[in-house]
Write an enzyme that holds these catalytic residues in place. Structure first.
Site, PDB file in Angstrom:
ATOM      1  CG  HIS A  28      -2.165  -0.704   1.120  1.00 46.27           C
ATOM      2  ND1 HIS A  28      -2.874  -1.180   2.212  1.00 46.27           N
ATOM      3  CD2 HIS A  28      -2.902  -1.052   0.041  1.00 46.27           C
ATOM      4  CE1 HIS A  28      -3.962  -1.776   1.805  1.00 46.27           C
ATOM      5  NE2 HIS A  28      -3.998  -1.725   0.494  1.00 46.27           N
ATOM      6  CD  GLU A  29      -1.665   4.819  -0.446  1.00 49.62           C
ATOM      7  OE1 GLU A  29      -1.150   5.543  -1.308  1.00 49.62           O
ATOM      8  OE2 GLU A  29      -2.842   4.426  -0.516  1.00 49.62           O
ATOM      9  N   GLY A  30       3.067   2.772  -1.860  1.00 47.80           N
ATOM     10  CA  GLY A  30       4.508   2.722  -2.117  1.00 47.80           C
ATOM     11  C   GLY A  30       5.129   1.507  -1.471  1.00 47.80           C
TER      12      GLY A  30
END
Length: 613
Positions: free
Chosen positions: A457-459
Site C-alpha cells: 500500500h502507498e509505495g
C-alpha cells in the site's frame, strides 16, 4: 485488552498533546474536549466496526452489473463515522471542522484501525480533500473538498496503471483540452481523460452520492506525444458524476467505468478496483472521454499528489500498527487462558504436575514481548509524526521548518517499519495460537492477511527504501538527517544520566554512529546504482534505530511518571520498560548485519546473472 491506556500515556504523558491548546488555533480545546473525541471514536469503533470485522472479510464487495454491493454493516459504520464529524476534525470551524490538532485526530482514528481496518476510517477521502485545500482553486475547495469533508462525497487517489504499477514515469493516461474554451470552465481548465487505473481503493461503491477521483495523467504536446518521465504528469479532479458550481449533481454520469473488482488477500471490506477512464461507456455530450479539471499547473501533478501520498503513508503505518496490536491483544488473551505443557524445573519437566498456561513458557513470553515492542513502538512513532504535522502548521517559523524536514526523513520509516514488523507481530500471534492460529476460528489469521497488504500500500517497501537513502537523508545537504541526529542525541544524553537506562543510551549512540557511517559509505562512490542496491537493509537498520530512540524516550517518560508517584511503578510502565529492554537486547543488535552490506555496497543482488536465478 484496551488500547486506551497506551494511547492516553503516549498522547498526554509522553507527547503532552494537551498543551497544544496553548496555541491560538486550538485555544477552544482542552484535555476534556480531546477525551470526549476519543471516547466517541472508541465507542463507534466498538459498536459499529469491531463486531463486523469478520462480516466484511467474508462478504466481499461484488458488482451486480450496475452498482457495487457492500454489507449493510459497512454503510452503518460509514454513517456513524460521518456523523461523528471526524472526517473534517482538523479543519477550520468555518467549513464545518473542529480545529482539532492532527495529533488528536490521528489518535482517535486509531480506534477504527484496531476495530476493523477493512471497513476503514476514510483516510483517502480526507487525504483527497486535504490535497485540494492546499493545491485547488477556491471553487474546487468549495465544490469538491468541502463535500468530501462533510461525508456527502468520497474521494480516491488514482495513480497506478496496469502496465506501470509503481512506475509513475510510465503513466499513459492522456488528458486533452475539452474544446477551444477549455480554460474558461469555472471549476478549472477542463480536459478529457482516457486511460486505465489499477488498484484504486474505494474506486466504486454506494456509500456516498458521488466519488471524487484525483487522477494522474499526461497532457500531450503539440505533436500529440506524451512527455517521458514524471515531469509531464499533471493532476485532475474527475468526479464519478458531474456537478455544477454549487456542488449539485447535474444528473450526468461521467465517463468513468468500473472494469472489475480485485479480489484481495486482505482488506476485503474495501473495494479495490480497475477503472476505465474515457472508454465511451458513459459518453458526456456525445463524446468519449472522462471530464476532468486541472489541479495546480500542468506538469506539476506529482508534486501536488505527494501531499496526499505522504499523508496516506502515515495512515497506512498507523493501520499496520493497529493490526499488529489487534493480534497482540488476541494472542495475549489466548496465552493467559490456554493450558499446555509443564514448566522446566531444575530436573527438567515433571509430567505428573498439572499443565500451565502457555504465557508461563519463556518462548511464548518472547513472542509476546516482540509484538508489544514492535507495535507499541510503531504506534508511538506514528503519533510523534502526527505531532510534527501540528508543529509544521502552527509552530514558530524555525520550529515549523524543522518539523517539515523531520517529517520528510521519518515518513518512509513511519510507513515501512509498521508494515514489516507489525506484520511479523501478526505472524507471532498466529504462532502463539498454534494450529488454531491458522484457522478462521480465531481472528489472528485475518489480521495477518489484512496487514500483508500494507508493505505494498502507498509505495512498496523498495520504494520507501529508495526514497529514504536516495533522497530523504540527502535533501537540503542532509539537514533533515542532522536534525534527527540531534533529537536522538538529546534522548541518549538524558537517558545516560539515568542508571537504569545508561547502557541503552550508549547502545543507541553507537547505533546512530553506525547509521551515519553507513550513509557515507553507501554514497562513497557517488554511484546511485551502488548506493541503492542495498537500500532495503539500510531502511531496516534505520527503522530499528528510530524505534529504539522512540522507545528510550518513552522509557524516560515512564520512569519520570513513576517517580512522580513516589516511585511506585505502574504495571503499564513496567510493561513499557520491559518492551524497551527487549527491543534493545533482541532487536537493535540486528542493525550490524544489515549495515555491513550497505557499507560494502555489496553487489551480489545487483550483479548475479539473470540465468543464475
Amino acid at each position: 485488552m484496551s488500547l486506551r491506556p497506551t494511547l492516553d500515556f503516549l498522547l498526554y504523558e509522553w507527547l503532552a498533546a494537551q498543551t497544544l491548546n496553548e496555541r491560538e488555533r486550538f485555544a477552544d480545546h482542552s484535555r476534556e474536549t480531546f477525551d470526549a473525541v476519543l471516547d466517541t471514536c472508541e465507542r463507534i469503533a466498538r459498536e459499529k466496526y469491531a463486531p463486523f470485522n469478520r462480516t466484511v472479510d467474508t462478504q466481499e464487495p461484488h458488482f451486480d452489473g450496475e452498482k457495487v454491493i457492500l454489507p449493510q454493516a459497512t454503510h452503518d459504520a460509514h454513517a456513524a463515522f460521518v456523523e461523528s464529524g471526524m472526517m473534517a476534525a482538523a479543519q477550520d470551524y468555518d467549513i464545518g471542522g473542529m480545529q482539532l490538532p492532527y495529533t488528536v485526530q490521528a489518535a482517535a482514528n486509531a480506534f477504527f484501525g484496531l476495530a476493523s481496518v477493512s471497513i476503514g476510517s476514510n483516510m483517502l477521502t480526507s487525504g483527497n480533500a486535504n490535497l485540494l485545500m492546499v493545491h485547488g482553486t477556491e471553487l474546487q475547495k468549495q465544490v469538491f473538498a468541502l463535500n468530501e469533508f462533510s461525508g456527502r462525497w468520497a474521494g480516491t487517489m488514482c495513480l497506478s496503471e496496469p502496465q506501470a504499477g509503481s512506475s509513475l514515469s510510465d503513466v499513459a493516461t492522456r488528458a486533452v483540452p475539452d474544446g477551444a474554451d477549455f480554460e474558461s470552465d469555472p471549476l478549472g481548465p477542463r480536459y478529457r481523460l482516457k486511460g486505465n487505473k489499477m488498484w484504486i481503493s474505494a474506486g466504486d461503491h454506494e456509500l456516498t452520492e458521488n466519488i471524487v477521483h484525483i487522477v494522474l495523467a499526461k497532457i500531450p504536446d503539440a505533436e500529440g506525444r506524451l512527455v517521458p518521465g514524471v515531469k509531464g504528469i499533471s493532476l485532475f479532479i474527475v468526479p464519478k458524476k458531474l456537478v455544477d458550481t454549487e456542488g449539485k449533481l447535474t444528473g450526468v454520469r461521467n465517463d468513468v467505468a468500473l472494469a472489475g473488482l480485485n479480489h484481495k488477500l486482505g482488506w476485503r471490506g474495501t473495494t479495490n478496483t480497475l477503472l476505465n477512464f474515457g472508454e465511451g461507456k458513459f459518453p458526456v455530450d456525445g463524446q468519449a472521454g472522462a471530464v476532468g479539471y486541472l489541479v495546480g499547473k500542468p506538469g506539476q501533478g506529482l508534486a501536488c499528489m505527494f501531499h496526499m501520498m505522504n499523508e496516506a503513508r502515515i495512515g497506512v503505518g498507523t493501520a499496520a500498527a493497529m493490526l499488529g496490536l489487534a493480534g497482540y491483544y488476541a494472542s495475549l488473551d489466548y496465552a493467559k487462558n490456554r493450558p499446555q505443557g509443564r514448566p522446566v524445573g531444575p530436573s527438567g519437566k515433571d509430567a505428573a504436575k498439572p499443565q500451565v498456561r502457555i504465557i508461563e513458557h519463556a518462548d511464548v513470553r518472547r513472542m509476546l514481548l516482540a509484538q508489544k515492542a514492535y507495535c507499541e513502538g510503531a504506534f508511538a512513532l506514528e503519533l510523534y509524526c502526527a505531532k510534527l504535522v501540528d508543529e509544521q502548521k502552527t509552530g514558530e517559523a524555525a520550529s515549523a521548518d524543522e518539523a517539515r524536514l523531520l517529517l520528510e526523513v521519518l515518513t518512509p520509516i513511519a510507513k515501512s517499519f509498521p508494515s514489516e514488523w507489525c506484520l511479523e507481530a501478526n505472524s507471532l500471534a498466529i504462532q502463539i495460537h498454534g494450529g488454531y492460529g491458522y484457522t478462521r476460528d480465531f481472528p489472528v489469521e485475518q489480521y495477518w492477511r489484512d496487514n500483508r497488504l500494507n508493505m505494498i500500500h502507498e509505495g512498496t517497501h523498495g520504494i520507501q527504501a529508495a526514497d529514504l537513502l536516495g533522497r530523504k537523508v540527502l535533501m537540503e545537504q542532509g539537514r533533515g538527517l542532522q536534525l534527527l541526529a540531534q533529537r536522538v542525541d538529546d534522548t541518549a544524553r538524558r537517558a545516560g544520566d539515568v542508571p537504569a537506562l545508561a547502557a541503552h543510551a550508549k547502545a543507541l549512540q553507537a547505533a546512530w554512529q553506525q547509521i551515519e557511517a553507513a550513509t557515507k559509505q553507501a554514497w562513497a562512490t557517488g554511484n546511485p546504482a551502488e548506493a541503492l542496491a542495498n537500500a532495503v537493509p539500510y531502511m531496516q537498520a534505520f527503522g530499528h534505530t528510530v524505534i529504539a530512540w522512540i522507545w528510550l524516550d518513552v522509557a524516560l517518560c515512564a520512569l519520570k511518571s513513576d517517580a512522580a508517584q513516589a516511585g511506585s511503578g505502574t504495571l503499564g510502565n513496567v510493561g513499557r520498560i520491559g518492551a524497551m529492554t527487549y527491543f534493545f537486547h533482541y532487536e537493535l543488535p540486528k542493525i550490524g548485519a544489515w549495515l555491513q552490506v550497505v557499507e560494502r555496497r555489496d553487489p551480489v543482488c545487483a550483479e548475479l546473472p539473470e540465468e543464475a536465478f
